[in-house]
Design a protein around this motif. Sequence first.
Motif, PDB file in Angstrom:
ATOM      1  N   UNK A  31     -26.415 -50.041  23.647  1.00 14.18           N
ATOM      2  CA  UNK A  31     -27.645 -49.504  23.060  1.00 14.18           C
ATOM      3  C   UNK A  31     -28.773 -50.471  23.405  1.00 14.18           C
ATOM      4  N   UNK A  32     -29.774 -49.996  24.131  1.00 12.16           N
ATOM      5  CA  UNK A  32     -30.951 -50.791  24.461  1.00 12.16           C
ATOM      6  C   UNK A  32     -32.072 -50.370  23.521  1.00 12.16           C
ATOM      7  N   UNK A  33     -32.567 -51.322  22.722  1.00 14.15           N
ATOM      8  CA  UNK A  33     -33.540 -51.018  21.667  1.00 14.15           C
ATOM      9  C   UNK A  33     -34.930 -51.487  22.069  1.00 14.15           C
ATOM     10  N   UNK A  34     -35.898 -50.550  22.018  1.00 18.39           N
ATOM     11  CA  UNK A  34     -37.300 -50.838  22.297  1.00 18.39           C
ATOM     12  C   UNK A  34     -38.057 -50.901  20.971  1.00 18.39           C
ATOM     13  N   UNK A  35     -38.664 -52.040  20.686  1.00 22.24           N
ATOM     14  CA  UNK A  35     -39.296 -52.248  19.386  1.00 22.24           C
ATOM     15  C   UNK A  35     -40.588 -51.443  19.251  1.00 22.24           C
ATOM     16  N   UNK A  36     -40.964 -51.180  18.001  1.00 24.25           N
ATOM     17  CA  UNK A  36     -42.236 -50.558  17.699  1.00 24.25           C
ATOM     18  C   UNK A  36     -43.330 -51.595  17.577  1.00 24.25           C
ATOM     19  N   UNK A  37     -44.515 -51.111  17.195  1.00 23.13           N
ATOM     20  CA  UNK A  37     -45.650 -52.000  17.017  1.00 23.13           C
ATOM     21  C   UNK A  37     -46.893 -51.533  17.723  1.00 23.13           C
ATOM     22  N   UNK A  38     -47.013 -50.222  17.951  1.00 23.58           N
ATOM     23  CA  UNK A  38     -48.236 -49.683  18.521  1.00 23.58           C
ATOM     24  C   UNK A  38     -48.514 -50.167  19.933  1.00 23.58           C
ATOM     25  N   UNK A  39     -47.486 -50.677  20.648  1.00 21.57           N
ATOM     26  CA  UNK A  39     -47.633 -51.220  22.000  1.00 21.57           C
ATOM     27  C   UNK A  39     -48.561 -52.432  22.029  1.00 21.57           C
ATOM     28  N   UNK A  40     -48.811 -53.028  20.881  1.00 16.05           N
ATOM     29  CA  UNK A  40     -49.641 -54.234  20.811  1.00 16.05           C
ATOM     30  C   UNK A  40     -48.988 -55.358  20.008  1.00 16.05           C
ATOM     31  N   UNK A  41     -47.926 -55.089  19.277  1.00 20.49           N
ATOM     32  CA  UNK A  41     -47.308 -56.074  18.404  1.00 20.49           C
ATOM     33  C   UNK A  41     -45.787 -55.962  18.492  1.00 20.49           C
ATOM     34  N   UNK A  42     -45.106 -57.006  17.982  1.00 15.33           N
ATOM     35  CA  UNK A  42     -43.672 -56.939  17.809  1.00 15.33           C
ATOM     36  C   UNK A  42     -42.893 -57.679  18.878  1.00 15.33           C
ATOM     37  N   UNK A  43     -41.572 -57.750  18.664  1.00 18.98           N
ATOM     38  CA  UNK A  43     -40.663 -58.404  19.597  1.00 18.98           C
ATOM     39  C   UNK A  43     -39.256 -57.893  19.347  1.00 18.98           C
ATOM     40  N   UNK A  44     -38.424 -57.965  20.366  1.00 18.29           N
ATOM     41  CA  UNK A  44     -37.039 -57.552  20.195  1.00 18.29           C
ATOM     42  C   UNK A  44     -36.312 -58.382  19.166  1.00 18.29           C
ATOM     43  N   UNK A  45     -36.687 -59.642  19.019  1.00 19.37           N
ATOM     44  CA  UNK A  45     -36.009 -60.528  18.076  1.00 19.37           C
ATOM     45  C   UNK A  45     -36.320 -60.207  16.624  1.00 19.37           C
ATOM     46  N   UNK A  52     -29.549 -54.583  32.521  1.00 17.77           N
ATOM     47  CA  UNK A  52     -28.375 -54.087  31.807  1.00 17.77           C
ATOM     48  C   UNK A  52     -27.385 -53.466  32.790  1.00 17.77           C
ATOM     49  N   UNK A  53     -27.877 -52.694  33.729  1.00 20.50           N
ATOM     50  CA  UNK A  53     -26.983 -52.056  34.701  1.00 20.50           C
ATOM     51  C   UNK A  53     -26.188 -53.105  35.486  1.00 20.50           C
ATOM     52  N   UNK A  54     -26.821 -54.228  35.801  1.00 17.01           N
ATOM     53  CA  UNK A  54     -26.153 -55.248  36.599  1.00 17.01           C
ATOM     54  C   UNK A  54     -25.304 -56.204  35.760  1.00 17.01           C
ATOM     55  N   UNK A  55     -25.642 -56.406  34.500  1.00 16.75           N
ATOM     56  CA  UNK A  55     -25.042 -57.493  33.726  1.00 16.75           C
ATOM     57  C   UNK A  55     -24.294 -57.068  32.477  1.00 16.75           C
ATOM     58  N   UNK A  56     -24.380 -55.812  32.079  1.00 16.54           N
ATOM     59  CA  UNK A  56     -23.769 -55.406  30.806  1.00 16.54           C
ATOM     60  C   UNK A  56     -22.280 -55.710  30.754  1.00 16.54           C
ATOM     61  N   UNK A  95     -20.639 -51.299  28.815  1.00 13.60           N
ATOM     62  CA  UNK A  95     -20.398 -50.352  29.903  1.00 13.60           C
ATOM     63  C   UNK A  95     -21.722 -49.942  30.528  1.00 13.60           C
ATOM     64  N   UNK A  96     -22.020 -50.368  31.756  1.00 13.03           N
ATOM     65  CA  UNK A  96     -23.303 -49.998  32.377  1.00 13.03           C
ATOM     66  C   UNK A  96     -23.397 -48.517  32.703  1.00 13.03           C
ATOM     67  N   UNK A  97     -22.286 -47.799  32.594  1.00 12.41           N
ATOM     68  CA  UNK A  97     -22.291 -46.351  32.843  1.00 12.41           C
ATOM     69  C   UNK A  97     -22.447 -45.556  31.555  1.00 12.41           C
ATOM     70  N   UNK A  98     -22.662 -46.259  30.445  1.00 13.66           N
ATOM     71  CA  UNK A  98     -22.823 -45.587  29.150  1.00 13.66           C
ATOM     72  C   UNK A  98     -23.878 -46.325  28.345  1.00 13.66           C
ATOM     73  N   UNK A  99     -25.143 -46.089  28.694  1.00 14.49           N
ATOM     74  CA  UNK A  99     -26.279 -46.793  28.103  1.00 14.49           C
ATOM     75  C   UNK A  99     -27.142 -45.803  27.323  1.00 14.49           C
ATOM     76  N   UNK A 146     -30.853 -44.862  34.780  1.00 18.79           N
ATOM     77  CA  UNK A 146     -30.825 -46.136  34.068  1.00 18.79           C
ATOM     78  C   UNK A 146     -30.302 -46.007  32.639  1.00 18.79           C
ATOM     79  N   UNK A 147     -30.277 -44.798  32.086  1.00 10.72           N
ATOM     80  CA  UNK A 147     -29.712 -44.586  30.747  1.00 10.72           C
ATOM     81  C   UNK A 147     -29.118 -43.184  30.704  1.00 10.72           C
TER      82      UNK A 147
END
Length: 559
Positions: free
Chosen positions: A141-155, A206-210, A216-220, A244-245
């Motif tokens: 699961x690849x998670x993209x954070x919210x924040x109005x495209x101006x704030x936030x971080x994955x951490x 992710x595709x190269x390193x998962x 599983x890079x074939x199940x993203x 890619x997903x």
Amino acid sequence: MRRPRNRIGAALVAGLVGALSLGAADPAAAGREAASSAPSVRGTTVRTDAGWVRGAEAGGHRLFQGVPYAAPPVGELRWRSPRAVTPWQGVRDATAPGSRCAQTTDDWGLPASEAEDCLYLNVTAPSRPARGGGSRLRPVVVWLHGGGLTRGAGSDYDARELSGRGDVVVVTVNYRLGMLGFFGHPGLENSGSFGIEDQQAALRWVRRNAAAFGGDPRNVTLAGESAGSHSVCAQLTSPSAAGLFHRAITQSTPCGAGSFDGTPLRPVLDLPLWLPKASYEGYGQYLAALLGCADPGTAPACLRGKPVTDLLAQQPLPLPGYGNAVLPEDPAKVLQEGRFHRVPVLTGITRDEGTLFAPLISQEPMTAEGYEAAVNTRFGAAGPEVLARYPVGTHDGPPLQAVAAIMSDLDWAWPARDTDLLLARHVPTFSYEFTDRTAPPLLPPPHGIRPLAAHGSELSFLFGVGWESAPLTPAQRRLGDTMIDYWSRFAATGDPNRPGLPAWRRVRPGDGTPYVQELSPGRGGIGPFDRASAHNLAFWDDLAARGTGAGRGAGSGHP
């Protein structure tokens, strides 16, 4: 452990107000790299295609933080497509998050950052063998954070519960924001959506390193909430994201405008979803002139020479632009014509999305008279009908509570219904509505508004989140466990159903009214939900069909 308060909530509010791509070698990383060139701790040291990284293991999880996936976009790489990382020697320390992408602070405690070297991701994986035994790879699961495209971080998102209970590998991602990620200018090649390109860079990593992390890079599954959901929608329409997903989860931002297309009825927060090239480049020229870089011939070099603090003082419109390499066409058109990537989609909203955003309409407390005047101004001839449907006295709160109810219904539920049907014509689609009106909010709204099941209030049921709030009750934790079971089952198979879970029907385009799964704690809290009745959708359909509700007073686009 309690964390700094209201980070993600601040990000969401502040954001609205206001071709290889691998990891990057951090110029300051020498002090973070060990001298050895081989792993010393089994399971916590992993070889990526750019070098070894050492994470941490505790409580049944392996956590790798601050792993670079693209070269630092600094200097001449500012406002360029993400580039490949320079491989490093030795073992890179991956026990602390990378820098947040450049962003300003705000009134709610979101950390500021001046870092442009910020293209890092975090990997959370169970330390036990995968269910099913042997060498089976887990869904990613690849998670993209919210924040109005101006704030936030994955951490800001602690994925240990989702990863452990769900038996999935979770990757949370930083991507360029605001002026660094979504600025457009005719002198900058393929500008307007560098942040969207960064997300694709992370997906290619992710595709190269998962597999090195047990994924599983074939199940993203690509997932996100709010601006993260908006980004998932962009990726669904981007030709360069093909392959890619394999599944998509969109939370609290429907991909399409739904019934707004072709009708005079507009949402209260009357914002476009995507910007055409002429708009973002024109606005970019205006911002460049403000920064002293008006000459088109020298603007790129001039802008790249500006300190990041100057750039952060001039925020662009926080919306992805199209007409570039990553988004060559209007995503709304691509979606409407069914030309998006054919992957199963799990999508939904919260019951009371508008309670977080109603304060944007009025920074001061609104009187009943002010509410009536604002509705009549906004909806013109249909104003009296809207007031009759949304009277102040029935919403158990100040007048802005009624504004929030209108926004929840018109701005979110109405387009969500039509987007569900649009998606279901082409791909397996599962729709939900989170209805727990006692859920801890992202942040308490001002002016006495009750948050209810507010925008983002479902996040703490899936993640450990970066703001201080009340702990979940036992019933809420059980709901969170069920949600994780649904989300992870969908990530594994493209269908949230499995034995032992309440059945969740697919959306069928021929049904007329799409099936929606209610998610609420307590007995009977999970099952079919009548979104149409709860959100007065027939009322808004009627206004749209009659061509009413479009009236706007001079200088006022919304209440």
